[in-house]
Structure formats: structure tokens, C-alpha cells
Design a protein around this motif. Sequence first.
Motif, short mmCIF file in Angstrom:
data_model
loop_
_atom_site.label_atom_id
_atom_site.label_comp_id
_atom_site.label_asym_id
_atom_site.label_seq_id
_atom_site.Cartn_x
_atom_site.Cartn_y
_atom_site.Cartn_z
N ASN A 23 0.89 -1.15 0.00
CA ASN A 23 0.00 0.00 0.00
C ASN A 23 0.93 1.20 0.00
O ASN A 23 1.45 1.58 1.04
CB ASN A 23 -0.91 0.00 1.23
CG ASN A 23 -1.88 1.16 1.20
OD1 ASN A 23 -1.52 2.28 1.55
ND2 ASN A 23 -3.10 0.90 0.79
N GLY A 44 -3.31 -3.74 -1.33
CA GLY A 44 -4.24 -3.90 -0.22
C GLY A 44 -4.63 -2.55 0.31
O GLY A 44 -3.82 -1.61 0.28
N LEU A 45 -5.85 -2.42 0.82
CA LEU A 45 -6.35 -1.12 1.26
C LEU A 45 -6.00 -0.79 2.71
O LEU A 45 -6.45 0.21 3.24
CB LEU A 45 -7.87 -1.06 1.06
CG LEU A 45 -8.34 -1.28 -0.39
CD1 LEU A 45 -9.85 -1.06 -0.48
CD2 LEU A 45 -7.61 -0.35 -1.34
N HIS A 46 -5.21 -1.64 3.34
CA HIS A 46 -4.71 -1.39 4.69
C HIS A 46 -3.47 -2.25 4.85
O HIS A 46 -3.40 -3.36 4.31
CB HIS A 46 -5.76 -1.75 5.74
CG HIS A 46 -5.36 -1.45 7.15
ND1 HIS A 46 -4.60 -2.31 7.91
CD2 HIS A 46 -5.61 -0.38 7.95
CE1 HIS A 46 -4.40 -1.78 9.11
NE2 HIS A 46 -5.00 -0.61 9.16
N VAL A 49 -3.91 -5.78 6.02
CA VAL A 49 -4.41 -6.64 4.94
C VAL A 49 -3.26 -7.05 4.02
O VAL A 49 -3.17 -8.21 3.58
CB VAL A 49 -5.51 -5.89 4.16
CG1 VAL A 49 -5.86 -6.61 2.87
CG2 VAL A 49 -6.75 -5.72 5.03
N SER A 429 -10.60 -6.73 8.73
CA SER A 429 -9.89 -6.69 7.44
C SER A 429 -10.88 -6.83 6.28
O SER A 429 -10.58 -7.46 5.28
CB SER A 429 -8.85 -7.81 7.39
OG SER A 429 -9.42 -9.06 7.69
N GLN A 431 -11.57 -4.91 4.06
CA GLN A 431 -11.05 -4.34 2.81
C GLN A 431 -10.49 -5.40 1.87
O GLN A 431 -10.31 -5.15 0.67
CB GLN A 431 -9.93 -3.32 3.11
CG GLN A 431 -10.30 -2.22 4.07
CD GLN A 431 -9.88 -2.57 5.49
OE1 GLN A 431 -9.95 -3.71 5.90
NE2 GLN A 431 -9.44 -1.56 6.23
N TRP A 434 -12.18 -6.07 -1.52
CA TRP A 434 -11.91 -5.25 -2.70
C TRP A 434 -10.79 -5.86 -3.55
O TRP A 434 -10.90 -5.95 -4.77
CB TRP A 434 -11.55 -3.82 -2.27
CG TRP A 434 -11.27 -2.91 -3.42
CD1 TRP A 434 -12.17 -2.19 -4.14
CD2 TRP A 434 -9.97 -2.63 -3.99
NE1 TRP A 434 -11.53 -1.46 -5.13
CE2 TRP A 434 -10.19 -1.72 -5.06
CE3 TRP A 434 -8.69 -3.05 -3.71
CZ2 TRP A 434 -9.13 -1.23 -5.82
CZ3 TRP A 434 -7.63 -2.58 -4.47
CH2 TRP A 434 -7.86 -1.68 -5.52
N THR A 435 -9.70 -6.27 -2.89
CA THR A 435 -8.60 -6.88 -3.63
C THR A 435 -9.05 -8.16 -4.31
O THR A 435 -8.71 -8.42 -5.48
CB THR A 435 -7.40 -7.15 -2.71
OG1 THR A 435 -7.02 -5.93 -2.06
CG2 THR A 435 -6.22 -7.69 -3.49
N LEU A 484 -21.83 -4.36 2.60
CA LEU A 484 -20.38 -4.19 2.68
C LEU A 484 -19.67 -4.87 1.51
O LEU A 484 -18.73 -4.32 0.94
CB LEU A 484 -19.87 -4.76 4.00
CG LEU A 484 -20.17 -3.95 5.26
CD1 LEU A 484 -19.89 -4.76 6.51
CD2 LEU A 484 -19.33 -2.66 5.27
N HIS A 488 -17.56 -3.08 -1.83
CA HIS A 488 -16.18 -3.42 -2.20
C HIS A 488 -16.14 -4.13 -3.56
O HIS A 488 -15.17 -4.81 -3.88
CB HIS A 488 -15.54 -4.31 -1.14
CG HIS A 488 -15.22 -3.59 0.14
ND1 HIS A 488 -16.13 -3.40 1.15
CD2 HIS A 488 -14.07 -3.00 0.57
CE1 HIS A 488 -15.57 -2.75 2.15
NE2 HIS A 488 -14.31 -2.48 1.81
#
Length: 522
Positions: A23, A44-46, A49, A429, A431, A434-435, A484, A488
Amino acid sequence: MTTVREAVLDLLRAFDMTTIFGNPGSTELPLFLDFPSDFDYVLGLHEGVVVAMADGYAQARRNASFINLHSAAGVGNAMGTIFTAYKNRTPLVITAGQQSRSILPFDPFLHSAQATELPKPYVKWSCEPARAEDVPLAIARGYYIAMQPPCGPVLISVPADDWSRACEPVEARRVGKLLRPDPDVMAEIAGALDAARRPAFVIGASVDRDGAWDDVVQLAERHKAGVWVAPMSGRCGFPEDHRQFMGFLPAIREKIVSMLGGYDCIFVIGAPAFTYHVEGFGPHLPPGAKLVQLTDDPQVAAWAPVGTAAVGSISLGVRELLARASPPARELPAPRAPLPRAEPSSPMSVAYVLQTLAEVRDPASIVVEESPSARPVMHKYLPMLQSETFYTMCSGGLGYSMPAAVGVALAKPQSKVIGLIGDGSSMYSIQALWTAAQLKLPITFVILNNRRYAALTEFAPTFGFKPEDPLAGTDLPDLDFVSLARGHACQGIRVSDPAKLAGVLREALASPVPILVDVEIA
């Protein structure tokens, strides 16, 4: 001469590490100038993650993953999953950005004041090279250290202006591993097993990590041993439908002693002896029992309270035992009692959901699990039958398995991956969805939604709570997982009717792209 950037990229090619998890932040941008076409960047968005995805990828490929984090802030965000990678014995080469060397004396914005100290003690080694020219050597050294058993993460802090500096190329080397256990200690272990009337094996995560599944099955069959899984094991090391499989040990001293009662030789393979979660008292073994251990971790051997321990490769050690003459004849242990079937109800029980999942999934599919309250039920109703089909965290820290499922799916594109996640765990996690959606990975995320941190509720009596006592901070109402997921870019469906569960799961497991199934349970 070349540049630090080109020298590092060449090393990564040689190490078969052309997927970078990250990231990015400002101090990392010079690494990505003219990003090479033969590399993949997994965003990854964090940062937590990012590390968990790389962990799953590394475990599934049996090779270190390369991670790029942002200075102190990114490493701080990732520390939970770095801790889990350390406990998982996962080889990771983590680079962290640092501000340019020329401004470090002025405590610049977003620098890391003690970059090598920040991740300790949960890395095997950390370094900020004294010169830019030394960065490729540091990354090579980090790789060799990460891959030495017991494997684990390393961290190299790289100032932003280092990447463009001139340096000499660094050639990748072959670095062997000191793996063979002490032959004299192995002979003692073999003698104890041969002399036993009723041996038990306790299997840990290192069995599957070291590719020793088939050999351990053969050794258990030769000795007619009852086979148990060690407490809190992050991998499965024995087929759970096998005639000699006895079950799972809890992380409680007195219960371990009780469940192993009657065995006179206990052979702990690839696991600590033993992992405890609550204070216990009394002996660590049943009366008259002898403990012998084979571990790839000298620290585990050192702190074991009793027994004889050999340190080295699980696979090589077990093969050495198989090469010996056959042990004396013994009777097989009594088999486990058959389980009653779980019946449908509204709301559904965890047992019914997992029983249904077991019936509709391919036994070769891979389960990446993080639902602590459901794990004891999973052990009964969702058996793991093949090597490399189960992953979870050895640390107890939440937020690992949803992104780890992404990493495993990346590493094993021909396998179906099932992320079996609790509602509370998933929010650490989320997020990762999304990945998974961006990469179009065939993952089925099954959310066991009981609207609370159920593991805490069930653990509370250990600390004196009565059933009627309120427990603050454990209710999770009003989480909409379908929304949710869609937010994503991932498909989502909710199921509360037990009559529809099997059909929904079959359809989700057949999906070529990620899908989330929110299952409402009691």
C-alpha cells in the motif's frame, strides 16, 4: 555498476518473488519508477491486509513473499499481522520506506525514528543499511534468514533516495539449511516409541509446513498410535477421517492431561508441548507417560517443561523413524464415537451450517478460517482430509484469514478457496474483499453471523462470569455484510433459511469470481 533499484529487482527475479504486496506511500515511490512488466503489484487497502495476503501467498507457495510498507505509519498499521506471520512461521521480506538520508538529521515528516526497532521482537532480523549501496545485500541476507527454519518475517528499512544510487549487482546464492535432527536424540525417540504399549501422536502446524503429511500418516499407522491435533494449530497435519484420528486438544493443561490419559508415550511432532491459554495447575502429562518431541524451532524445544526434544526438519526426522525396523505388534486404539447429525433449525446452528458446507464442498478445496467461537464445531463437522487444505492464524490475533484467503487463492489459482470467517473477525480486514474482487479470485467468503463476539461470551466463565452477567463490548448488531460486499465490488447474498443453505453454497462455490455468503446463525 547498476542502480539499487535494478539490483533489487534482479534479486527478486532470482528468488522467484515477482509479486509485490503493498500500500504505497511517498517514501516508496522511487521503487516503482518504470515498474517492470514481469512484476505484479497486489494492492491492499490497509497495511494489515497487505501483510496477511502476503502471508497466505507465502505459505501456499512455500517461498518468501515480498512486501513494501510505508515508513513507521505503515509498519505500525501492519504490526498485528506481522505478529501473526511470526507465529505462523511464515517467510516474509518486508521493506519499509524511510525519508531521504540527507534530511534524517532533522526528524522529517513521516520518517521512522527507530526503524529497525519498531517491528521487534516479531521479526527474525531487521536492518537499515549504513549505505545505499548495501541495500541489495541486506535484502538478500533478509531472504536467506527468512527462509531458514523456523521461517519468519524480516524487515529492511530503505531511505527513499537509495533506490537511484549506483551499486554493484548482487548475485543470488544457494544457502542450505541445517535440518537433520541429532541422530542420538532421534534414536532415543525411536526407542521410546518402540517400547510404548499405547503411543499417542500430537500433530502441529509444522507437519504440513514441512511437507510431512504422508510420512506422518505412515508412521502413525506403523505404530498404531492415536493421533491428536495440538492446541491452536494453524495448519492440519493428519486426515481427520482417519481411523486413528482422535480429535483436537484444548489449550488447557488439565484437559490435555485428561484427554491423553492412558497413553504411555506421547510424541509431539511439529508443535509446542503444549500451548496453554489459561492458567493451569498440576502435571503436564498423565501419570506414567513419557514425552518425546520433534520440532523445527529450538526455542520451542528449550521452553518445553518436560520430555526429550529433537530439533530439525520434521520431514527428515519422521523419515528417519520410518527407516527403522517395525515396532512391536499393537492393537489399534478404540475409534471415536460417531457424531450425531446436526438438524436444521431457525436460526441455524453452526454445526448445521458447517455440516452442510462439508457435504457440498470438494474435499480438495482450501479452507482459510477465522471464527474462533465456531472452531470447536468446525473440528467436528467440517473435517480436513488432505494436505494443504487448511490455514488459520497461530497467533490468536484477528484480521488475518480474510486477506490470507486472497493470498492463498493467488498462489493456488486452480483451487477453490473458502474463507470461513466470523462476523467480528471480518471487520478487522473487510477491505480484503476489494482486492479479491479486483483480481477476480474464485473465493467464497462464508460469514458466520451471530451478531456478537461469541468467543468472548463463551470464554467469560473462565474468569468468573455467570451466564446472567452482562458482558460489555461484545454485541455486534446491524452489520450489513451484503452491502459491505457490494461496496467493495464483490457479490453478496444473505441466507437465513436452512432449506436454502445447500443451494446457496453450491452456487457460491461454483462462482468464478469472489462472492460473500452471510449466514445468520444462532
